[in-house]
Design a protein around this motif. Structure first.
Motif, PDB file in Angstrom:
ATOM      1  N   ASP A 151     -54.067  33.039  -1.475  1.00  8.67           N
ATOM      2  CA  ASP A 151     -55.059  33.800  -0.728  1.00  8.67           C
ATOM      3  C   ASP A 151     -56.332  33.859  -1.565  1.00  8.67           C
ATOM      4  O   ASP A 151     -56.286  33.898  -2.799  1.00  8.67           O
ATOM      5  N   LYS A 152     -57.476  33.881  -0.901  1.00  8.62           N
ATOM      6  CA  LYS A 152     -58.739  33.940  -1.637  1.00  8.62           C
ATOM      7  C   LYS A 152     -58.839  35.232  -2.442  1.00  8.62           C
ATOM      8  O   LYS A 152     -59.358  35.248  -3.548  1.00  8.62           O
ATOM      9  N   LYS A 153     -58.314  36.306  -1.875  1.00  7.11           N
ATOM     10  CA  LYS A 153     -58.339  37.604  -2.564  1.00  7.11           C
ATOM     11  C   LYS A 153     -57.509  37.540  -3.854  1.00  7.11           C
ATOM     12  O   LYS A 153     -57.944  38.020  -4.907  1.00  7.11           O
ATOM     13  N   ASP A 154     -56.332  36.893  -3.799  1.00 11.50           N
ATOM     14  CA  ASP A 154     -55.480  36.772  -4.982  1.00 11.50           C
ATOM     15  C   ASP A 154     -56.117  35.874  -6.037  1.00 11.50           C
ATOM     16  O   ASP A 154     -56.056  36.153  -7.237  1.00 11.50           O
ATOM     17  N   ALA A 155     -56.741  34.780  -5.600  1.00 13.94           N
ATOM     18  CA  ALA A 155     -57.387  33.869  -6.544  1.00 13.94           C
ATOM     19  C   ALA A 155     -58.567  34.558  -7.237  1.00 13.94           C
ATOM     20  O   ALA A 155     -58.778  34.383  -8.444  1.00 13.94           O
ATOM     21  N   LYS A 156     -59.313  35.352  -6.483  1.00 15.24           N
ATOM     22  CA  LYS A 156     -60.439  36.072  -7.087  1.00 15.24           C
ATOM     23  C   LYS A 156     -59.938  37.097  -8.099  1.00 15.24           C
ATOM     24  O   LYS A 156     -60.489  37.232  -9.201  1.00 15.24           O
ATOM     25  N   ALA A 157     -58.868  37.808  -7.757  1.00 14.34           N
ATOM     26  CA  ALA A 157     -58.297  38.789  -8.682  1.00 14.34           C
ATOM     27  C   ALA A 157     -57.737  38.100  -9.921  1.00 14.34           C
ATOM     28  O   ALA A 157     -57.859  38.613 -11.038  1.00 14.34           O
ATOM     29  N   LEU A 158     -57.153  36.931  -9.749  1.00 19.57           N
ATOM     30  CA  LEU A 158     -56.601  36.177 -10.882  1.00 19.57           C
ATOM     31  C   LEU A 158     -57.692  35.808 -11.868  1.00 19.57           C
ATOM     32  O   LEU A 158     -57.547  36.013 -13.076  1.00 19.57           O
ATOM     33  N   THR A 159     -58.797  35.299 -11.371  1.00 15.32           N
ATOM     34  CA  THR A 159     -59.877  34.881 -12.275  1.00 15.32           C
ATOM     35  C   THR A 159     -60.634  36.068 -12.855  1.00 15.32           C
ATOM     36  O   THR A 159     -61.209  35.973 -13.931  1.00 15.32           O
ATOM     37  N   GLU A 160     -60.633  37.187 -12.148  1.00 14.75           N
ATOM     38  CA  GLU A 160     -61.393  38.349 -12.615  1.00 14.75           C
ATOM     39  C   GLU A 160     -60.634  39.168 -13.657  1.00 14.75           C
ATOM     40  O   GLU A 160     -61.204  39.617 -14.644  1.00 14.75           O
ATOM     41  N   PHE A 161     -59.329  39.359 -13.445  1.00 17.47           N
ATOM     42  CA  PHE A 161     -58.590  40.296 -14.283  1.00 17.47           C
ATOM     43  C   PHE A 161     -57.738  39.652 -15.373  1.00 17.47           C
ATOM     44  O   PHE A 161     -57.309  40.328 -16.291  1.00 17.47           O
ATOM     45  N   PHE A 162     -57.442  38.357 -15.274  1.00 20.01           N
ATOM     46  CA  PHE A 162     -56.633  37.699 -16.297  1.00 20.01           C
ATOM     47  C   PHE A 162     -57.512  36.784 -17.124  1.00 20.01           C
ATOM     48  O   PHE A 162     -58.150  35.880 -16.599  1.00 20.01           O
ATOM     49  N   ILE A 163     -57.524  37.039 -18.437  1.00 15.99           N
ATOM     50  CA  ILE A 163     -58.385  36.263 -19.323  1.00 15.99           C
ATOM     51  C   ILE A 163     -57.505  35.683 -20.434  1.00 15.99           C
ATOM     52  O   ILE A 163     -57.233  36.353 -21.429  1.00 15.99           O
ATOM     53  N   PRO A 164     -57.030  34.452 -20.273  1.00 14.47           N
ATOM     54  CA  PRO A 164     -56.192  33.868 -21.319  1.00 14.47           C
ATOM     55  C   PRO A 164     -57.044  33.202 -22.394  1.00 14.47           C
ATOM     56  O   PRO A 164     -58.219  32.899 -22.187  1.00 14.47           O
ATOM     57  N   PHE A 165     -56.442  32.968 -23.513  1.00 17.84           N
ATOM     58  CA  PHE A 165     -57.059  32.202 -24.593  1.00 17.84           C
ATOM     59  C   PHE A 165     -58.389  32.773 -25.039  1.00 17.84           C
ATOM     60  O   PHE A 165     -59.319  32.057 -25.355  1.00 17.84           O
TER      61      PHE A 165
END
Length: 183
Positions: A151-165
């Protein structure tokens, strides 16, 4: 003033203490409650034998009634929800093949060959986040949603709240920096 009150209270509390203690000790003790009969006395009685016989005896009228019982069970439809929602849950979720996987067999992750649509494996999530971090203009949340069936909402939340490396390098201290000297 409170010290004076404590002394007076102690005097009344300790007055004739020994006599009061002897009076309490010399009182007759209450009788103990009678003991409950033990298993051995119950087992020796004749009623125990008749009970065990009744338990092991076959009761034909009860068996015939039990054979007549027929149970049919159906799940009730939840109130307030349409029937289409219930049917949708019964259908299998659509699955998609993995885009990325680890070489070899570390930790049993390679056993997974497909995932449900709208979900990511660990390797795919790390790859997607790394791509977004390196090239945020190319790997936008919309492209990640399209590439991984999210979902676009899930993808946006993934890139916004998870910061790896996210590695922060602290520069070494130079000798020119001022330090407080111990005296």
């Amino acid at each position: 003033m409170s010290n004076m009150g404590a002394r007076v209270a102690r005097i009344f509390r300790n007055f004739n203490l020994e006599n009061r203690a002897h009076r309490e000790i010399s009182k007759s003790k209450p009788r103990a409650a009678p003991r409950h009969p033990t298993e051995s006395s119950v087992l020796q009685s004749d009623t125990a034998d008749t009970i065990t016989e009744d338990i092991h005896q076959k009761n034909n009228p009860l068996l015939s009634m039990l054979k007549d019982v027929y149970v049919e069970s159906k799940d009730p439809v939840p109130q307030g929800e349409p029937v289409a929602v219930v049917k949708k849950v019964e259908q299998e979720t659509e699955r998609r093949l993995l885009k990325f996987s680890l070489p070899g067999d570390p930790y049993g992750i390679c056993d997974i060959t497909d995932v449900p649509k709208g979900k990511l494996s660990i390797v795919e999530a790390l790859t997607a986040l790394n791509n977004h971090k390196r090239m945020p203009k190319t790997w936008t949340p919309e492209k990640l949603a399209q590439e991984y069936s999210l979902d676009k909402k899930d993808a946006k939340a993934l890139t916004e709240f998870f910061i790896p490396f996210d590695v922060k390098i602290i520069p070494p201290k130079l000798e020119e920096t001022k330090r407080i000297k111990d005296s």
